[in-house]
Design an enzyme around this catalytic site. Sequence first.
Site, PDB file in Angstrom:
ATOM      1  N   LYS A 159      -1.441   8.485   9.744  1.00  0.00           N
ATOM      2  CA  LYS A 159      -1.884   9.862   9.243  1.00  0.00           C
ATOM      3  C   LYS A 159      -2.905   9.833   8.299  1.00  0.00           C
ATOM      4  CE  LYS A 159      -2.124  13.461   7.165  1.00  0.00           C
ATOM      5  NZ  LYS A 159      -3.310  14.109   6.538  1.00  0.00           N
ATOM      6  N   GLU A 219       3.862   4.407  -3.131  1.00  0.00           N
ATOM      7  CA  GLU A 219       2.753   3.799  -4.016  1.00  0.00           C
ATOM      8  C   GLU A 219       2.297   4.884  -4.541  1.00  0.00           C
ATOM      9  OE1 GLU A 219       0.080   3.590  -6.069  1.00  0.00           O
ATOM     10  OE2 GLU A 219      -1.256   2.388  -4.720  1.00  0.00           O
ATOM     11  N   CYS A 271      -5.609   4.419  -7.729  1.00  0.00           N
ATOM     12  CA  CYS A 271      -4.700   4.554  -8.084  1.00  0.00           C
ATOM     13  C   CYS A 271      -4.218   3.635  -9.562  1.00  0.00           C
ATOM     14  CB  CYS A 271      -3.344   3.995  -7.227  1.00  0.00           C
ATOM     15  SG  CYS A 271      -3.866   2.864  -6.005  1.00  0.00           S
ATOM     16  N   GLU A 312      -1.787  11.373 -14.602  1.00  0.00           N
ATOM     17  CA  GLU A 312      -3.019  10.598 -13.789  1.00  0.00           C
ATOM     18  C   GLU A 312      -4.150  11.721 -13.700  1.00  0.00           C
ATOM     19  OE1 GLU A 312      -2.091   9.729  -9.482  1.00  0.00           O
ATOM     20  OE2 GLU A 312      -2.907   7.687 -10.244  1.00  0.00           O
ATOM     21  N   GLY A 322       4.847  12.314  -2.843  1.00  0.00           N
ATOM     22  CA  GLY A 322       5.701  11.138  -2.394  1.00  0.00           C
ATOM     23  C   GLY A 322       7.201  11.728  -2.418  1.00  0.00           C
ATOM     24  N   GLY A 369      -0.056   7.724  -2.538  1.00  0.00           N
ATOM     25  CA  GLY A 369      -0.805   9.237  -3.112  1.00  0.00           C
ATOM     26  C   GLY A 369       0.049   9.728  -4.313  1.00  0.00           C
ATOM     27  N   SER A 370       0.176  11.104  -4.259  1.00  0.00           N
ATOM     28  CA  SER A 370       0.602  11.528  -5.513  1.00  0.00           C
ATOM     29  C   SER A 370       2.250  11.328  -5.612  1.00  0.00           C
ATOM     30  CB  SER A 370       0.111  12.790  -5.737  1.00  0.00           C
ATOM     31  OG  SER A 370       0.664  13.849  -4.615  1.00  0.00           O
TER      32      SER A 370
HETATM   33  P1  NAP Z   1      -1.587  13.898  -1.837  1.00  0.00           P
HETATM   34  O1  NAP Z   1      -1.069  15.139  -1.453  1.00  0.00           O
HETATM   35  O2  NAP Z   1      -0.526  12.771  -2.506  1.00  0.00           O
HETATM   36  O3  NAP Z   1      -2.275  13.336  -0.700  1.00  0.00           O
HETATM   37  C1  NAP Z   1      -2.337  12.177  -0.063  1.00  0.00           C
HETATM   38  C2  NAP Z   1      -1.796  11.770   1.258  1.00  0.00           C
HETATM   39  O4  NAP Z   1      -0.585  12.608   1.767  1.00  0.00           O
HETATM   40  C3  NAP Z   1      -2.942  12.656   2.224  1.00  0.00           C
HETATM   41  O5  NAP Z   1      -2.812  11.880   3.519  1.00  0.00           O
HETATM   42  C4  NAP Z   1      -2.323  13.976   2.416  1.00  0.00           C
HETATM   43  O6  NAP Z   1      -2.866  14.575   3.702  1.00  0.00           O
HETATM   44  C5  NAP Z   1      -0.731  13.674   2.663  1.00  0.00           C
HETATM   45  N1  NAP Z   1       0.106  14.529   2.565  1.00  0.00           N
HETATM   46  C6  NAP Z   1      -0.026  15.871   1.615  1.00  0.00           C
HETATM   47  N2  NAP Z   1       1.038  16.482   1.721  1.00  0.00           N
HETATM   48  C7  NAP Z   1       1.916  15.879   2.551  1.00  0.00           C
HETATM   49  C8  NAP Z   1       3.312  16.218   2.915  1.00  0.00           C
HETATM   50  N3  NAP Z   1       3.911  17.410   2.728  1.00  0.00           N
HETATM   51  N4  NAP Z   1       3.983  15.340   3.967  1.00  0.00           N
HETATM   52  C9  NAP Z   1       3.257  14.324   4.399  1.00  0.00           C
HETATM   53  N5  NAP Z   1       1.978  13.872   3.863  1.00  0.00           N
HETATM   54  C10 NAP Z   1       1.172  14.871   3.234  1.00  0.00           C
HETATM   55  O7  NAP Z   1      -2.922  14.018  -2.790  1.00  0.00           O
HETATM   56  P2  NAP Z   1      -3.955  15.021  -3.151  1.00  0.00           P
HETATM   57  O8  NAP Z   1      -3.426  16.320  -3.163  1.00  0.00           O
HETATM   58  O9  NAP Z   1      -5.003  14.871  -2.025  1.00  0.00           O
HETATM   59  O10 NAP Z   1      -4.642  14.595  -4.654  1.00  0.00           O
HETATM   60  C11 NAP Z   1      -3.870  15.198  -5.653  1.00  0.00           C
HETATM   61  C12 NAP Z   1      -3.650  13.965  -6.702  1.00  0.00           C
HETATM   62  O11 NAP Z   1      -2.782  12.924  -6.163  1.00  0.00           O
HETATM   63  C13 NAP Z   1      -4.845  13.317  -7.366  1.00  0.00           C
HETATM   64  O12 NAP Z   1      -5.368  13.905  -8.355  1.00  0.00           O
HETATM   65  C14 NAP Z   1      -4.218  11.933  -7.765  1.00  0.00           C
HETATM   66  O13 NAP Z   1      -3.688  11.966  -8.869  1.00  0.00           O
HETATM   67  C15 NAP Z   1      -3.249  11.513  -6.675  1.00  0.00           C
HETATM   68  N6  NAP Z   1      -3.371  10.534  -5.698  1.00  0.00           N
HETATM   69  C16 NAP Z   1      -3.340   9.332  -5.783  1.00  0.00           C
HETATM   70  C17 NAP Z   1      -3.573   8.345  -4.946  1.00  0.00           C
HETATM   71  C18 NAP Z   1      -3.142   7.128  -5.016  1.00  0.00           C
HETATM   72  O14 NAP Z   1      -3.998   6.153  -4.345  1.00  0.00           O
HETATM   73  N7  NAP Z   1      -2.069   6.684  -5.787  1.00  0.00           N
HETATM   74  C19 NAP Z   1      -4.327   8.565  -3.835  1.00  0.00           C
HETATM   75  C20 NAP Z   1      -4.401  10.111  -3.697  1.00  0.00           C
HETATM   76  C21 NAP Z   1      -4.219  11.127  -4.416  1.00  0.00           C
HETATM   77  P3  NAP Z   1      -3.915  15.605   3.295  1.00  0.00           P
HETATM   78  O15 NAP Z   1      -5.045  14.996   2.349  1.00  0.00           O
HETATM   79  O16 NAP Z   1      -4.561  15.804   4.788  1.00  0.00           O
HETATM   80  O17 NAP Z   1      -3.215  16.948   2.828  1.00  0.00           O
END
Ligand code: NAP
Length: 474
Positions: A168, A243, A277, A376, A226, A221-222
Amino acid sequence: MQIVDGKPAGALSGETIDIACPSDGRVFASIPAAADADIDLAVAAARRAFERFAAVPAFERGRLLTRLSRLVEDNAEELAALESRDTGKPVRQGRADVAAAVRYYEFYGGAGDKIHGQTIPFLEGYTALTLREPHGVVAGIIPWNYPLQILARVAGAALAMGNTLVVKPAEDASLTTIRIAELALEAGFPAGVFNVVTGYGAKAGAALSGHHGVDYVTFTGSPATGTAIQQAAARNNRGVTMELGGKSPQIVFADADLDKALPVLVNAVIQNGGQTCSAGSRVLIERPVYERVAGALAERFQKLVAGPHEADLDLGALINAKQRDRVAAMVAEAESAGIKILARGTVSREAPSSGYYFAPVLFGDVPPDATIAQEEIFGPVLSLFPFDDEEDAIRLANSTDYGLVAGIWTLDGARQHRVAKRVRAGQVFVNAYGAGGGVELPFGGFKRSGHGREKGFEALYDMSATKTIVFNHG
Ligand code: NAP
Ligand code: MG
């Protein structure tokens, strides 16, 4: 279109999500918005494909991955352009992401048949041995910052070990993932081995991570998402790899080779607009050279320019308006708390005002307990901190709840070893930072940065489990 059981598939509801280019905010594509019933279909396809795929000899699975790496290479320009358009990153970065993806599929194409079990000295009359077995159906939840690379590290390791996949991607960056799943079919992966579902995280992602038919979940992701994913997976007591980002320090000692360090310090936080990240978002500088390093960094920051992905400037737009506003709010909060801005970059005049641009910011003398020092930001924002001595540097480096990556800049060999051992981070670079994608290098966090390891050989252990078999032959 999603890819389910080897075929393109819309969402059963017929619902779609508009996809905008961050460089100008204009809609240029759409993806299906999957819900529970779509996830059921994809997981069922992956379950059906699993036993047969796990029985394919490891070297044959490796050949499929090697073929996929060639196809990614053959389609490099198309994939780089698509990734840039979908995420707003400069085309140069899109190309670097494709090159890293090629390496992941190549590396895991050659690695899966080199993971061996053990024989274990046991009781007289017995022989004990171990096998590495795939988990089964692996769910991969991929973020939007480096979809090509993160998909490749997940899919490469999972498929090499004989798992089947339901991926996904983030709704903001799904297009190259769909394309890679098509190329996987072309490479010869059987239907149902590599499925892609698209849609919102809170709906499609949540349904997938809590699905009873999923055996293992891997996520980047966040930390907050996580936690939600771990809770969902825990309902079925499934294993996870997490991660969860970082607040990674680079420590610059007074004896460092500054000519070498300076461009790396800037790039480590500017690459991909800071949406990385492993971004080196904190630079700790020994006091005797603090003013000099801060001045040199300010000079470089002033010259940084953000602009449309095709213009290939220092950085592109951020992924969406929400992320741009989040970064802007953190910077505004720091400014109003009196933290000094040493330099700002600019947004290019050719950048459409409808794009999600944010000019780079350099903060000096940041209090270690400030939000920008602890959280972050995921944007082009660098914080500088002076330190007094080695002990102080280690204390500051370890003073956040994250522990993903660290950089150490010193020519003193003994100090390199001492500090590398005491910094709490999953990867430590000495006189370098994040060199060359690091496909071969195990990667993952301590503390809030997560658990489990991706990349390199280690990922093959995360993507499999040990089975012990004991023979009583008398
Ligand atoms: P996020 O919520 O962690 O999104 C990452 C992934 O998780 C996306 O595929 C997202 O899908 C999915 N996701 C979101 N809610 C979910 C849930 N309840 N169950 C399962 N999957 C879910 O990140 P974001 O809100 O886009 O970004 C916010 C912050 O996260 C950023 O500012 C950054 O600090 C951090 N982040 C870190 C990384 C990293 O590489 N470590 C990458 C991205 C973001 P959708 O996007 O389709 O909702
Ligand atoms: Mg997009």
